[in-house]
Scaffold this motif. Sequence first.
Motif, PDB file in Angstrom:
ATOM      1  N   SER A  94       0.826  -1.200   0.000  1.00 43.33           N
ATOM      2  CA  SER A  94       0.000   0.000   0.000  1.00 43.33           C
ATOM      3  C   SER A  94       0.869   1.263   0.000  1.00 43.33           C
ATOM      4  O   SER A  94       0.362   2.358  -0.232  1.00 43.33           O
ATOM      5  CB  SER A  94      -0.927   0.017   1.221  1.00 43.33           C
ATOM      6  N   VAL A  95       2.164   1.099   0.262  1.00 42.44           N
ATOM      7  CA  VAL A  95       3.117   2.202   0.157  1.00 42.44           C
ATOM      8  C   VAL A  95       3.683   2.187  -1.258  1.00 42.44           C
ATOM      9  O   VAL A  95       4.243   1.179  -1.707  1.00 42.44           O
ATOM     10  CB  VAL A  95       4.250   2.056   1.197  1.00 42.44           C
ATOM     11  N   ALA A  96       3.529   3.294  -1.975  1.00 45.63           N
ATOM     12  CA  ALA A  96       3.916   3.338  -3.387  1.00 45.63           C
ATOM     13  C   ALA A  96       5.392   2.998  -3.582  1.00 45.63           C
ATOM     14  O   ALA A  96       5.758   2.292  -4.539  1.00 45.63           O
ATOM     15  CB  ALA A  96       3.619   4.727  -3.963  1.00 45.63           C
TER      16      ALA A  96
ATOM     17  N   ASN B 100      -4.032   3.480  -3.266  1.00 42.20           N
ATOM     18  CA  ASN B 100      -5.374   2.980  -2.994  1.00 42.20           C
ATOM     19  C   ASN B 100      -6.104   2.772  -4.322  1.00 42.20           C
ATOM     20  O   ASN B 100      -6.360   3.741  -5.045  1.00 42.20           O
ATOM     21  CB  ASN B 100      -6.148   3.954  -2.098  1.00 42.20           C
ATOM     22  N   PRO B 101      -6.384   1.525  -4.687  1.00 38.77           N
ATOM     23  CA  PRO B 101      -6.158   0.291  -3.923  1.00 38.77           C
ATOM     24  C   PRO B 101      -4.699  -0.168  -3.995  1.00 38.77           C
ATOM     25  O   PRO B 101      -3.982   0.163  -4.943  1.00 38.77           O
ATOM     26  CB  PRO B 101      -7.081  -0.714  -4.610  1.00 38.77           C
ATOM     27  N   ALA B 102      -4.289  -0.936  -3.006  1.00 36.82           N
ATOM     28  CA  ALA B 102      -2.920  -1.454  -2.976  1.00 36.82           C
ATOM     29  C   ALA B 102      -2.797  -2.634  -3.939  1.00 36.82           C
ATOM     30  O   ALA B 102      -3.704  -3.468  -4.021  1.00 36.82           O
ATOM     31  CB  ALA B 102      -2.560  -1.901  -1.564  1.00 36.82           C
ATOM     32  N   PRO B 103      -1.716  -2.726  -4.695  1.00 36.55           N
ATOM     33  CA  PRO B 103      -1.534  -3.873  -5.592  1.00 36.55           C
ATOM     34  C   PRO B 103      -1.276  -5.152  -4.801  1.00 36.55           C
ATOM     35  O   PRO B 103      -0.796  -5.113  -3.665  1.00 36.55           O
ATOM     36  CB  PRO B 103      -0.315  -3.473  -6.422  1.00 36.55           C
ATOM     37  N   PHE B 104      -1.593  -6.279  -5.423  1.00 34.35           N
ATOM     38  CA  PHE B 104      -1.374  -7.568  -4.761  1.00 34.35           C
ATOM     39  C   PHE B 104       0.109  -7.910  -4.706  1.00 34.35           C
ATOM     40  O   PHE B 104       0.571  -8.580  -3.783  1.00 34.35           O
ATOM     41  CB  PHE B 104      -2.143  -8.668  -5.518  1.00 34.35           C
TER      42      PHE B 104
END
Length: 659
Positions: free
Chosen positions: A67-69, A150-154
């Motif tokens: 979730s952190v870019a 948001n949304p966080a990638p898998f």
Amino acid sequence: MIVETGAFALILALALSVLQAVMAAAGRLRRSPVLAGAANGAAIAAAGLVAVAFAALIFAFAVSDFSVANVAANSHTDKPMLYKVAAAWGSHEGSLLLWCLVMTGFGAALARAHNLPFGLKTCAVATQGLLGALFLAFTVFTSNPFTRLNPAPFQGDSLNPLLQDPALALHPPLLYLGYVGFSVCFSLAVAALIEGRANASFWPAWGRWVRPWALASWAFLTVGIMLGSFWAYYELGWGGWWFWDPVENASFMPWLVGAALLHSAVVTERRGALAGWTTFLALLAFTFSMLGAFLVRSGVLTSVHAFAVDPERGMMLLAILGGTAGLAFALFAWRAPQLKGGGLFAPVSREGALVINNLFLTAAAATVLLGTLYPLILEAASGATISVGPPYFALTFVPLMAVALLILPAGPLLAWKRGDLKGASQRLAVAAALTVVMALLAFAVFEPRKALSAAGVGLGAWLILGALAETAERIRLFRAPLAETLRRAKGLPLGAWGMTLAHAGLGVFVLGAVVETGYRVEAARPLAVGQSVQAGKWTVTLDQVRIVEGPNYLAEQGKLSVATPGGRTREVTAERRFFPAGGQTTTEVGLDFRGLDDVYVVVGERARATDGQPAWNVRVWWNPWARLIFLGPLIMALGGVLSLMDRRLRLAVNARNAA
């Protein structure tokens, strides 16, 4: 929650750095120890908060918080933990946070220094706080490492596979300790200029105050550059260790100016002379460090070392560079007429030798600067592209440094104020004779016989023998009874041993660089299993090629045998790795360490089949004395550490301060 804590700590550190600069400046204007003490406390607190932010970023990488870019762009769940942690400073945003951590850490160390006079220290703390605030603001507002997705990638995109290496895990922290360490020299120089001391008695003490910071920074930078060079040597697979890449030059320029600063500070400390020049070099060293940050992060360069391709952020960094350096050098120009140094000295003296050393080092740094920036300036002005590579530096940088190194051993043997050139020559006579013998042996033994390479071997030997001759003169080796020699050796200051090691380490590096560059042998051909290629006296046979699976890659691994003329063999492995996460392929070099030499093997792509058998492109280098290239800088850095440990640096400062 931990990520938000890190983001909040970073913002709070920015506020404290601004407060540090304001309170220190106010404390100096009002001569208020209370305000100055509060500024020191703010500096220490800012460093602690940036450390909290950095720990939060490492935690986000360790747990793969996509979730952190920054984590999503530079990490992957399959990546080994070491490289997950190292990825925290493997990106633009993370490396800037590391820069801020080191800068505020040095600021905290400066705030805790007890040997500086009140006015100088408060001005230096204010300057360091302003520098910290500028880089923290740049990080928070343009390169925040805690930006959420948001949304966080898998799954994450992973770090560049070339940067997934143990040497690259250590290289940036050590490099930044050198880069950013020069900020304290910069702050002390600005503080001295603000104080405007016209009396000559101030500058010897200032030279001694600035020298430990310069020594520490230079030693860290030496090891950092060496690690980067070693990584390029065994990771990139092109057979060499230095290519005059602009990003390599970005770290080399502060190193050259830092070396000049160290020698100039000695003259200022001992004789009170060259005060203006030493101040100028202190400003220039960190200016070159900021220039390196701009080059690496602005997008003006294309390099595996570069972090970002973002002209907008590059312009902001350029504004920071132009503003800080411009104001500092404007202050220098204003105060320069008042920087009156100490006593006079004859051209033939230790001061004179150090001045010559400085002239050649700064001229060499200027040639590197020109070779690095000229293609960029030309492209911006006319759109034309030009490549400046090793031939340019061989014609400009190498002759300048050769002359400087030729003169170097004579300097420590000359007296202060007025030296005896004839006496110094007599003390170096044995070293000179052995140097000639070494050069002749190199010309006779190495193939092919190259006069310039043999002269380079002689130059390296001259540096080592000259350093040993200076120490032998100090302890009166062979000129006094053994007990007296041992007593003198035991009483020799650590600074003297440090100088000997630094100069000898430079000679070791020159020997390795000259021999490896001048006498390297390369061979390349497609090989099927069981076939061989000859490189000098080494025979390399491809024994097997197989597919192996690593923690986050698949590799085509070649096993090869390296045989000497006597028939003794060793096995090496070389690989081509494919990283599915990023779709990238890298080369892993096979290295066979043979004493001082390396047999360097690269297995490339598949070639056209030979007699119906599959084949692979194999390149082999015999790199003689390559080990010395990386051993020399370690010896030099050790010399810097020994000099830093010299008790005289502390005791004399305290004595001067009390006076």
